[in-house]
Design a protein around this motif. Structure first.
Motif, PDB file in Angstrom:
ATOM      1  N   GLN A 103      35.461  42.662  50.797  1.00 61.49           N
ATOM      2  CA  GLN A 103      35.974  44.142  49.981  1.00 61.49           C
ATOM      3  C   GLN A 103      37.670  42.971  50.006  1.00 61.49           C
ATOM      4  OE1 GLN A 103      36.484  45.573  53.598  1.00 61.49           O
ATOM      5  NE2 GLN A 103      34.212  46.890  54.147  1.00 61.49           N
ATOM      6  N   ASP A 104      37.311  41.685  49.815  1.00 64.11           N
ATOM      7  CA  ASP A 104      38.475  41.587  49.553  1.00 64.11           C
ATOM      8  C   ASP A 104      38.494  40.452  48.264  1.00 64.11           C
ATOM      9  OD1 ASP A 104      40.396  38.275  49.568  1.00 64.11           O
ATOM     10  OD2 ASP A 104      41.221  39.931  51.353  1.00 64.11           O
ATOM     11  N   PRO A 105      39.791  40.706  47.548  1.00 64.30           N
ATOM     12  CA  PRO A 105      40.112  40.313  46.259  1.00 64.30           C
ATOM     13  C   PRO A 105      39.862  39.069  45.918  1.00 64.30           C
ATOM     14  CG  PRO A 105      41.946  41.341  46.507  1.00 64.30           C
ATOM     15  CD  PRO A 105      40.879  41.497  47.889  1.00 64.30           C
ATOM     16  N   HIS A 106      40.135  38.397  46.473  1.00 63.48           N
ATOM     17  CA  HIS A 106      40.662  37.062  46.815  1.00 63.48           C
ATOM     18  C   HIS A 106      39.351  36.190  47.573  1.00 63.48           C
ATOM     19  CE1 HIS A 106      45.126  37.261  46.695  1.00 63.48           C
ATOM     20  NE2 HIS A 106      45.262  37.389  47.554  1.00 63.48           N
ATOM     21  N   CYS A 107      38.292  36.699  48.114  1.00 59.45           N
ATOM     22  CA  CYS A 107      36.908  35.861  48.385  1.00 59.45           C
ATOM     23  C   CYS A 107      35.944  36.417  47.205  1.00 59.45           C
ATOM     24  CB  CYS A 107      36.745  36.811  49.818  1.00 59.45           C
ATOM     25  SG  CYS A 107      37.414  36.244  51.001  1.00 59.45           S
ATOM     26  N   ARG A 108      36.343  37.528  46.323  1.00 56.57           N
ATOM     27  CA  ARG A 108      35.793  37.608  45.285  1.00 56.57           C
ATOM     28  C   ARG A 108      36.462  36.618  44.011  1.00 56.57           C
ATOM     29  NH1 ARG A 108      36.988  43.367  46.374  1.00 56.57           N
ATOM     30  NH2 ARG A 108      37.890  43.005  44.635  1.00 56.57           N
ATOM     31  N   ARG A 109      37.096  36.012  44.220  1.00 61.43           N
ATOM     32  CA  ARG A 109      37.466  35.326  43.112  1.00 61.43           C
ATOM     33  C   ARG A 109      37.088  34.274  43.303  1.00 61.43           C
ATOM     34  NH1 ARG A 109      42.734  36.117  43.556  1.00 61.43           N
ATOM     35  NH2 ARG A 109      42.646  37.684  41.957  1.00 61.43           N
ATOM     36  N   LEU A 110      37.420  33.579  44.221  1.00 62.72           N
ATOM     37  CA  LEU A 110      36.477  32.395  44.835  1.00 62.72           C
ATOM     38  C   LEU A 110      35.227  32.658  44.826  1.00 62.72           C
ATOM     39  CD1 LEU A 110      39.048  31.539  48.357  1.00 62.72           C
ATOM     40  CD2 LEU A 110      39.080  30.220  45.998  1.00 62.72           C
ATOM     41  N   MET A 111      34.316  32.996  44.969  1.00 63.07           N
ATOM     42  CA  MET A 111      33.215  33.139  45.559  1.00 63.07           C
ATOM     43  C   MET A 111      32.587  32.729  43.369  1.00 63.07           C
ATOM     44  SD  MET A 111      31.572  35.885  48.376  1.00 63.07           S
ATOM     45  CE  MET A 111      32.599  36.998  47.244  1.00 63.07           C
ATOM     46  N   SER A 112      33.430  33.320  42.394  1.00 66.27           N
ATOM     47  CA  SER A 112      32.710  33.131  41.480  1.00 66.27           C
ATOM     48  C   SER A 112      32.588  31.775  40.843  1.00 66.27           C
ATOM     49  CB  SER A 112      33.744  33.418  39.948  1.00 66.27           C
ATOM     50  OG  SER A 112      35.286  33.245  40.794  1.00 66.27           O
ATOM     51  N   ALA A 113      33.202  30.740  42.070  1.00 69.75           N
ATOM     52  CA  ALA A 113      33.169  28.910  41.373  1.00 69.75           C
ATOM     53  C   ALA A 113      32.179  28.584  42.156  1.00 69.75           C
ATOM     54  CB  ALA A 113      34.318  28.474  42.618  1.00 69.75           C
TER      55      ALA A 113
END
Length: 240
Positions: A103-113
């Motif tokens: 649900q968190d956009p920052h977490c979703r961004r990091l999980m692309s790494a």
């Protein structure tokens, strides 16, 4: 001096979930080691790993040997029940963390790494927010304790072991993420640092390579968080 920024209520809640989950995992490991120790004391060694012990335990308890007294069998059965209870608790906490990370956009961004999943991303966001307390990725890696100690004398600079200072929990997670990346050799080229990994794997000890990759992943993660962009292998060479 590096001052800790104020955390939001969401960050504090997420951090509390991670702390409770970490405690439960530690308790589960202690229970597993105690069961293995009781069996080993009575001449019943079991192959390392929780999965191996889980498979061997029913057979050991259903057909007990002469060197296992009824009291010890009961103790091991009680410990096995504790183990199952802790498994359920850890699974429940992990599920809740995964849902919050999705649900968190920052977490979703990091999980692309590469090597970064819901646990690492949510722990990082809970610890540093958007990373405003750091000027560059190297500062974040140093805060995690992933940089070598410098022993300087005169005009000589000697690099020693990593400092291991800062957030131990998050440092451990990044090292585990680096190990996961190293295990998937076929995926190295598409990450953007496959050539670096190939060259480094030939000259570095495996443990040194893991720490070096963990530091690289930490710097990349900070850059993505601070600059608000997803992982892009083409931009890897320009990350801080």
């Amino acid at each position: 001096m590096r001052f800790v920024p104020l955390k939001s209520a969401e960050q504090l809640d997420l951090q509390a979930l991670h702390r409770v989950r970490s405690r439960l995992v530690t308790q589960r490991t202690a229970v597993i080691n105690q069961i293995r120790g009781f069996l080993l004391e009575r001449g019943l060694p079991v192959r390392q790993g929780a999965a191996a012990l889980r498979l061997a335990l029913p057979q050991i308890l259903s057909a007990p040997k002469d060197n296992l007294s009824p009291r010890v069998i009961q103790l091991i059965q009680d410990l096995a029940e504790d183990w199952r209870h802790l498994d359920r608790r850890v699974a429940s906490m992990t599920k809740e963390i995964n849902e919050l990370a999705d649900q968190d956009p920052h977490c979703r961004r990091l999980m692309s790494a590469p090597g970064v999943g819901p646990i690492i991303s949510s722990a990082m966001v809970a610890a540093i927010g958007t990373g405003d307390a750091f000027h560059k990725g190297r500062d974040f890696a140093a805060w995690l304790g992933l940089v070598p100690k410098q022993i300087s004398t005169g005009d000589r600079t000697i690099l020693g072991r990593i400092s291991r200072r800062g957030n131990r929990y998050l440092r451990t997670l990044f090292i585990q993420g680096a190990r996961a990346v190293l295990l998937q050799r076929q995926s190295w080229p598409r990450h953007g640092f496959g050539a670096w990994l190939e060259a480094a794997s030939k000259r570095l000890h495996s443990n040194v390579l893991v720490v070096a990759l963990a530091a690289k992943l930490a710097r990349m993660a900070w850059s993505m968080l601070a600059k608000g962009r997803d992982y892009d292998a083409n931009l890897l060479g320009r990350t801080a």
